[in-house]
Motif scaffolding. Structure first.
Motif, PDB file in Angstrom:
ATOM      1  N   GLY A 796       0.827  -1.196   0.000  1.00 48.93           N
ATOM      2  CA  GLY A 796       0.000   0.000   0.000  1.00 48.93           C
ATOM      3  C   GLY A 796       0.858   1.241   0.000  1.00 48.93           C
ATOM      4  N   THR A 797       0.244   2.393  -0.324  1.00 43.53           N
ATOM      5  CA  THR A 797       0.933   3.674  -0.325  1.00 43.53           C
ATOM      6  C   THR A 797       0.027   4.699   0.344  1.00 43.53           C
ATOM      7  N   ILE A 798       0.519   5.320   1.396  1.00 44.10           N
ATOM      8  CA  ILE A 798      -0.268   6.303   2.150  1.00 44.10           C
ATOM      9  C   ILE A 798       0.010   7.684   1.569  1.00 44.10           C
ATOM     10  N   ASP A 799      -1.052   8.418   1.230  1.00 44.59           N
ATOM     11  CA  ASP A 799      -0.883   9.728   0.591  1.00 44.59           C
ATOM     12  C   ASP A 799      -0.097  10.690   1.480  1.00 44.59           C
ATOM     13  N   ARG A 800      -0.477  10.802   2.759  1.00 46.39           N
ATOM     14  CA  ARG A 800       0.279  11.703   3.632  1.00 46.39           C
ATOM     15  C   ARG A 800       0.126  11.279   5.088  1.00 46.39           C
ATOM     16  N   ILE A 801       1.219  11.413   5.822  1.00 47.09           N
ATOM     17  CA  ILE A 801       1.265  11.137   7.249  1.00 47.09           C
ATOM     18  C   ILE A 801       1.655  12.437   7.936  1.00 47.09           C
ATOM     19  N   GLU A 802       0.875  12.857   8.938  1.00 48.23           N
ATOM     20  CA  GLU A 802       1.092  14.152   9.579  1.00 48.23           C
ATOM     21  C   GLU A 802       1.248  13.980  11.092  1.00 48.23           C
ATOM     22  N   ARG A 811      -1.771  11.555  12.383  1.00 46.47           N
ATOM     23  CA  ARG A 811      -2.936  11.216  11.566  1.00 46.47           C
ATOM     24  C   ARG A 811      -2.499  10.831  10.156  1.00 46.47           C
ATOM     25  N   VAL A 812      -3.361  10.016   9.539  1.00 49.58           N
ATOM     26  CA  VAL A 812      -3.167   9.555   8.159  1.00 49.58           C
ATOM     27  C   VAL A 812      -4.291  10.135   7.313  1.00 49.58           C
ATOM     28  N   LEU A 813      -3.934  10.732   6.189  1.00 50.73           N
ATOM     29  CA  LEU A 813      -4.937  11.307   5.290  1.00 50.73           C
ATOM     30  C   LEU A 813      -4.790  10.697   3.890  1.00 50.73           C
ATOM     31  N   ASP A 814      -5.943  10.409   3.295  1.00 55.36           N
ATOM     32  CA  ASP A 814      -5.987   9.916   1.917  1.00 55.36           C
ATOM     33  C   ASP A 814      -6.750  10.936   1.084  1.00 55.36           C
ATOM     34  N   TYR A 815      -6.163  11.349  -0.038  1.00 57.35           N
ATOM     35  CA  TYR A 815      -6.821  12.332  -0.893  1.00 57.35           C
ATOM     36  C   TYR A 815      -8.025  11.711  -1.595  1.00 57.35           C
ATOM     37  N   LYS A 816      -9.127  12.450  -1.638  1.00 58.15           N
ATOM     38  CA  LYS A 816     -10.333  11.999  -2.330  1.00 58.15           C
ATOM     39  C   LYS A 816     -10.810  13.106  -3.246  1.00 58.15           C
ATOM     40  N   THR A 817     -10.863  12.800  -4.574  1.00 57.18           N
ATOM     41  CA  THR A 817     -11.302  13.787  -5.565  1.00 57.18           C
ATOM     42  C   THR A 817     -12.639  13.371  -6.167  1.00 57.18           C
ATOM     43  N   SER A 818     -13.507  12.774  -5.362  1.00 62.18           N
ATOM     44  CA  SER A 818     -14.814  12.326  -5.842  1.00 62.18           C
ATOM     45  C   SER A 818     -15.724  13.524  -6.095  1.00 62.18           C
ATOM     46  N   GLU A 819     -16.906  13.232  -6.637  1.00 64.10           N
ATOM     47  CA  GLU A 819     -17.849  14.310  -6.954  1.00 64.10           C
ATOM     48  C   GLU A 819     -18.254  15.073  -5.702  1.00 64.10           C
ATOM     49  N   THR A 820     -18.508  14.352  -4.614  1.00 64.31           N
ATOM     50  CA  THR A 820     -18.894  14.979  -3.353  1.00 64.31           C
ATOM     51  C   THR A 820     -17.948  14.518  -2.258  1.00 64.31           C
ATOM     52  N   GLY A 821     -17.933  15.233  -1.157  1.00 66.08           N
ATOM     53  CA  GLY A 821     -17.095  14.840  -0.041  1.00 66.08           C
ATOM     54  C   GLY A 821     -17.496  13.481   0.510  1.00 66.08           C
ATOM     55  N   VAL A 822     -16.512  12.748   1.037  1.00 68.83           N
ATOM     56  CA  VAL A 822     -16.735  11.386   1.498  1.00 68.83           C
ATOM     57  C   VAL A 822     -16.452  11.313   2.991  1.00 68.83           C
ATOM     58  N   TYR A 879      -9.921  11.505   5.518  1.00 66.39           N
ATOM     59  CA  TYR A 879      -9.793  11.890   4.109  1.00 66.39           C
ATOM     60  C   TYR A 879      -9.541  13.385   3.998  1.00 66.39           C
ATOM     61  N   PHE A 880      -8.708  13.734   3.019  1.00 64.37           N
ATOM     62  CA  PHE A 880      -8.596  15.131   2.582  1.00 64.37           C
ATOM     63  C   PHE A 880      -9.494  15.232   1.348  1.00 64.37           C
ATOM     64  N   ASN A 881     -10.711  15.713   1.549  1.00 63.82           N
ATOM     65  CA  ASN A 881     -11.717  15.752   0.484  1.00 63.82           C
ATOM     66  C   ASN A 881     -11.504  16.967  -0.408  1.00 63.82           C
ATOM     67  N   LEU A 882     -11.386  16.711  -1.723  1.00 63.66           N
ATOM     68  CA  LEU A 882     -11.303  17.769  -2.727  1.00 63.66           C
ATOM     69  C   LEU A 882     -12.428  17.545  -3.739  1.00 63.66           C
ATOM     70  N   PRO A 883     -13.670  17.806  -3.361  1.00 66.03           N
ATOM     71  CA  PRO A 883     -14.805  17.480  -4.222  1.00 66.03           C
ATOM     72  C   PRO A 883     -15.010  18.505  -5.320  1.00 66.03           C
ATOM     73  N   LYS A 884     -15.966  18.163  -6.203  1.00 60.32           N
ATOM     74  CA  LYS A 884     -16.283  19.054  -7.315  1.00 60.32           C
ATOM     75  C   LYS A 884     -16.792  20.388  -6.804  1.00 60.32           C
ATOM     76  N   GLY A 885     -17.657  20.335  -5.813  1.00 60.27           N
ATOM     77  CA  GLY A 885     -18.106  21.567  -5.168  1.00 60.27           C
ATOM     78  C   GLY A 885     -17.032  22.040  -4.215  1.00 60.27           C
ATOM     79  N   VAL A 886     -16.174  22.966  -4.646  1.00 57.06           N
ATOM     80  CA  VAL A 886     -14.961  23.298  -3.904  1.00 57.06           C
ATOM     81  C   VAL A 886     -15.259  23.898  -2.533  1.00 57.06           C
ATOM     82  N   ALA A 887     -16.458  24.410  -2.340  1.00 55.19           N
ATOM     83  CA  ALA A 887     -16.798  24.959  -1.028  1.00 55.19           C
ATOM     84  C   ALA A 887     -16.828  23.877   0.042  1.00 55.19           C
ATOM     85  N   SER A 888     -16.955  22.618  -0.390  1.00 50.73           N
ATOM     86  CA  SER A 888     -17.007  21.504   0.561  1.00 50.73           C
ATOM     87  C   SER A 888     -15.638  20.873   0.788  1.00 50.73           C
ATOM     88  N   THR A 889     -14.579  21.505   0.299  1.00 51.16           N
ATOM     89  CA  THR A 889     -13.236  20.989   0.539  1.00 51.16           C
ATOM     90  C   THR A 889     -12.941  21.014   2.033  1.00 51.16           C
TER      91      THR A 889
END
Length: 950
Positions: A796-802, A811-822, A879-889
């Protein structure tokens, strides 16, 4: 003269002396026609009909008539000296032999193209009130086709454009338009005259006005059940009646003589609304719910006769039903045959030519890659020096297309030769370069020599049995291309691209006529039926619009004008079809059976209406007829578009030694689909891909954010604006490296979406750094050895460890670029409805007294890996959510994960899955309710398609 029941009548009009002969319809129509033609023959010698010129409606009718005459003579041990059998339009050919060389379709289209391109725009305001956007070759070719069709319609009556204003009457609309059309036609005639050619319409008009004498040796001309001959043919027959006997043979009893004109054509007034007598309509009319049900009913009828020929005739009045009927017959073990032939445009040779034409004159990647993927090109490349196997080349092309989304050919070849794929797919760039050179030869070489040379190169060494159906079809397609390309090359003034377009237009109208297999069931068209003598006749598709058929319209020739010009109208077609249905029913009323099958819908599900002819009945019968035709059709049972001849038998799965963290989700979703994806390495390929899929889009954004862990300035920055600029600059560089400078529009939109998400992420990152969170690692990979579940290595590969520098928290964060926040919990756990439960029992978990089950193990396994490798036991996951609706980042943490004891359950589930994989257990399958990349493989589900699960 004639068999019992055949009556004749002298008709005198002007100087013509013609006879109408009524052959009756109380028995097989073809047999009555043959008996009449052979009347007076004593059988002592050959049946000699050489002095007769017979006119029939269709070529197939002519073939059947000749065969029936031969059989009739053979029954008495004699031969037949066959008559000449022609179509109505061929009478014009016979009468116009001295009028000069008639232009063929290529010359006509070429002359119209030249005329239209050279025409004065100012003089065509009535014809073209709206200025065409572009007056180029393609516009001229389209207009030429319209002009040709208009000439053909008028030519049926021996008319030309200039005749319309004089004959259209004082109420003629668009008189200015017709005058301009006449001027255009004069220019068209001059173009042809310069090439010593005569326009077909002018040929027909002049042949009708001054026909040459009948062919030598002809003593009588007979129109055999021709209900709507061309007026020009009749004008010729009228002139010939001064020299030979002219007869109109009508398939009807003489008691109905008043319903036909002097040429045996059904009178529209006499046949309009006339009752058509169907014997036992309740048993001969069948309404089916769909074309598939109708085709199955036809196949059932045909199956009752098996291989016995001569008992059943099948017809399709609606061309849409041809293929379903042929398919249903094949499923029943019978062979369907379409005498009308098949369009050559559907042959693979023509498909290759269309693809080459699209690609040769364009620099676009889409057309180029369609050529490169064709089997003929792949085989040719494999045979060249340094050739690449077709499957490897296809894989490389798919990877190149998916990875780089080229817009131009040069972009794709550049990526193939110098990008990351060059090492993975050696020979890809060279092969694509060969295809580009091939297309350049087509574009720059002389036409048609260069094209024929390329085709010869592609098919060199191909071996086909000339007697096989495939060999004959290939030969006919090749010959059709040769004729079309040669004809197009003779049209002066055309460049290579224009000549190719003209040749392809000519090829589009060509047809292939395969040989009829022994014992095949012929599927005739409506007009062929008067000469079908089988006692049982099944007609499919007697729908409105098919029967009565509508006269093919033209924007310049409305129905009223057609009538004023003496051309065939819809009323004439209605009368013709009413007569034909009456004759078909009457000929089988005493001995035989007529069945009419209707479909309630079209193949696309649109409603179909029954023919109005079915309501030509007495007033007392009409209510019952309406109830029968519009009543509820009987249930058809379960039909499928196709069925497997056998179930799939998957190969043995490979041995697994390592498994990715994300692959556990695939096993929980469906063990069998996991096997397809991770054991057989199967994946869906979108050959028409023009934008990034979800995975590729996420990877693009991840690639920018990955630099956060490597660049200390980025990592430590609390300046959101600066980070946004840096992120966008990195994005631009990645896009340029991967996709070049030119991008399809969907990709442009996606790049802008990524830019907006990264700008918003910059603000979140700056705020989190201000709150004390420091990135310690990005893209942290699990160690190559040491992390195992049930003996199976886990990667496995972890996106970021902080780590928070203020309180020491991790904490461990995984980037998510889905349509909506997860939400992490919702992405990993689902409600425990029994029908949704996975096959892994250990997936079930109790959360606060409620049953849930694992659908993903990604974040828990990340936490488990950090604990095992780094000894970090108290780690937040999210998750570090980067959804389509950027206000929900936002950053979404799973706070209750540790205190709920879910970690142990997740590891137990992972161990159970790993054990199953090591035991090679990949069943039973699940049936996912959402998007399934393997859906197209499993018609009606996996269970119905697989013989045995691994």
């Amino acid at each position: 003269m004639g068999p019992p029941g055949a009556e004749s009548e002298e008709v005198s009009t002007h100087s013509i002396q013609a006879r109408r002969v009524f052959l009756g319809w109380d028995g097989p129509l073809l047999a009555r026609t043959v008996a009449w033609l052979a009347s007076g023959w004593d059988g002592a010698s050959a049946l000699d009909l050489r002095s007769s010129l017979l006119v029939v409606s269709t070529r197939q009718s002519g073939r059947r008539l000749r065969a029936a005459l031969a059989s009739h003579a053979a029954a008495r041990g004699r031969a037949v000296l066959a008559p000449r059998v022609v179509l109505p339009e061929q009478v014009i050919d016979l009468a116009g032999g001295d009028l000069g060389a008639r232009a063929g379709r290529p010359e006509v289209l070429g002359a119209w193209i030249e005329t239209l391109l050279n025409a004065d725009r100012a003089g065509l305001t009535a014809l073209l009130p709206v200025k065409p956007p572009v007056r180029d070759f393609e516009w001229a070719l389209s207009m030429a086709g319209s002009m040709l069709r208009l000439q053909e319609i008028l030519g049926e009556g021996g008319l030309r454009f200039a005749d319309v204003p004089a004959r259209g009457g004082e109420d003629l609309r668009e008189r200015d338009r017709w005058q301009q059309l006449a001027e255009l036609e004069q220019g068209f005639d001059r173009v042809l005259a310069a090439r010593n050619l005569v326009a077909p319409a002018a040929f027909a008009r002049d042949a009708a006005r001054q026909p040459r004498p009948p062919p030598e040796g002809t003593e009588r001309l007979v129109f055999l059940a021709v209900p709507d001959p061309r007026p020009a043919s009749l004008a010729i027959a009228e002139a010939w009646s001064q020299r030979i006997e002219v007869i109109a043979a009508v398939l009807a009893p003489d008691s109905l003589a008043e319903r036909f004109d002097r040429w045996g054509r059904p009178d529209p007034d006499a046949w309009s609304g006339q009752p058509i007598l169907l014997r036992d309509p309740e048993s001969c009319l069948h309404v089916c719910a769909s074309p598939r049900g109708l085709a199955a009913r036809i196949a059932s009828i045909a199956g009752g006769y098996g291989r016995r020929v001569g008992m059943l005739a099948v017809a399709s009045a609606d061309p849409e039903l041809d293929e379903p009927i042929a398919g249903a017959l094949a499923e029943s073990g019978l062979t369907g045959f379409l005498p009308g032939g098949e369009p050559l445009a559907a042959h693979s040779v023509c498909g290759l030519l269309y693809a080459l034409m699209d690609a040769a004159f364009s620099d676009g990647w889409e057309g180029f890659v369609q050529v490169a993927r064709r089997s003929e090109i792949l085989a040719w490349l494999a045979d060249r020096p340094g050739g690449v196997r077709p499957e490897a080349l296809l894989e490389g092309i798919d990877a190149l297309h998916a990875e780089n989304l080229p817009v131009l050919v040069q972009d794709g070849i550049r990526h193939a030769r110098g990008g990351p794929l060059a090492e993975q797919y050696p020979g890809l760039g060279g092969s694509l370069g060969k295809v580009r050179r091939l297309l350049r030869d087509l574009r720059d070489g002389p036409f048609p020599n260069a094209w024929n040379a390329v085709l010869g190169e592609l098919f060199k060494g191909r071996s086909l049995e000339s007697a096989s159906a495939e060999g004959r079809a290939f030969r006919e397609a090749a010959e059709a291309w040769r004729d079309a390309s040669s004809a197009a090359a003779l049209v002066p003034g055309l460049g290579t691209r224009e000549a190719v377009s003209l040749a392809m237009e000519l090829l589009r109208t060509s047809r292939h006529y395969p040989e009829k297999p022994d014992g095949a069931v012929e599927i005739d068209g409506w007009l062929e039926l008067p000469f079908r003598d089988e006692p049982h006749l099944a007609i499919a598709g007697l729908h409105e619009g098919s029967v009565p058929s509508s006269v093919t319209g033209h924007a310049f020739l409305p129905e009223a004008l057609r009538s004023a010009l003496g051309l065939r109208t819809n009323e004439h077609r209605l009368a013709r079809d009413a007569w034909q249905l009456s004759a078909l029913a009457a000929s089988r009323a005493q001995a035989g059976r007529l069945e009419i099958l209707l479909s309630r819908t079209s193949a696309g599900g649109d409603p179909r209406s029954p023919s109005r002819l079915l309501f030509h009945c007495t007033d007392s019968d009409l209510p019952a007829r309406v109830r029968q035709v519009f009543g509820e059709p009987p249930p058809e049972g379960k039909f499928v578009a196709w069925q497997r001849a056998w179930k799939l038998r998957p190969p043995a799965p490979r041995e697994f030694r390592k498994l990715s963290v994300t692959a556990f989700r695939d096993y929980l979703r469906c063990p069998f689909r996991f096997y397809l994806k991770h054991s057989l390495r199967m994946q869906a390929v979108d050959a028409g891909k023009r934008e990034l899929d979800a995975f590729d889009f996420g990877r693009l954004v991840h690639s920018v954010l990955e630099r956060l862990g490597r660049d200390e300035d980025w990592r430590e920055s609390r300046d959101a604006e600066r980070l946004a600029r840096e992120f966008c600059g990195e994005l631009d560089q990645l896009v340029a490296d991967r996709f070049g400078k030119r991008h399809p529009l969907p990709l442009v939109i996606q790049i802008e979406s990524a830019r907006q998400r990264l700008r918003q992420a910059a603000g979140i990152q700056a705020a989190e750094r201000e709150a004390g969170w420091v990135i310690r690692d990005t893209e942290w990979r699990f160690p190559a050895e040491g992390l195992q579940l049930a003996g199976l290595a886990v990667s496995g590969t972890i996106d970021r460890i902080e780590q928070n520098e203020r309180n020491g928290a991790w904490r461990v964060l995984d980037y998510k670029t889905s349509e909506t926040g997860v939400e992490p919990r919702l992405a990993h756990l689902a409600g425990g409805r029994r029908r949704d439960r996975p096959s892994v029992e250990e997936a079930e978990v109790d959360v606060d007294g409620s049953a849930f089950f694992w659908i993903d193990l990604q974040l828990p396994l990340y936490r488990w890996a950090l604990e095992r490798v780094r000894g970090l036991g108290d780690v937040e996951i999210g998750y570090f959510n980067l959804p389509k609706g950027v206000a929900s980042t936002t950053i979404a943490i799973w706070p209750e994960f540790q205190r709920s004891g879910l970690g142990a359950s997740a590891i137990a589930c992972g161990q159970a899955i790993a054990a199953r994989i090591l035991e090679r257990r990949f069943g039973p399958p699940a049936e996912p309710g959402d998007l399934d990349p393997f859906e197209s493989l499993f018609h009606e589900g996996v269970a119905a398609s697989i013989e045995e699960f691994p």
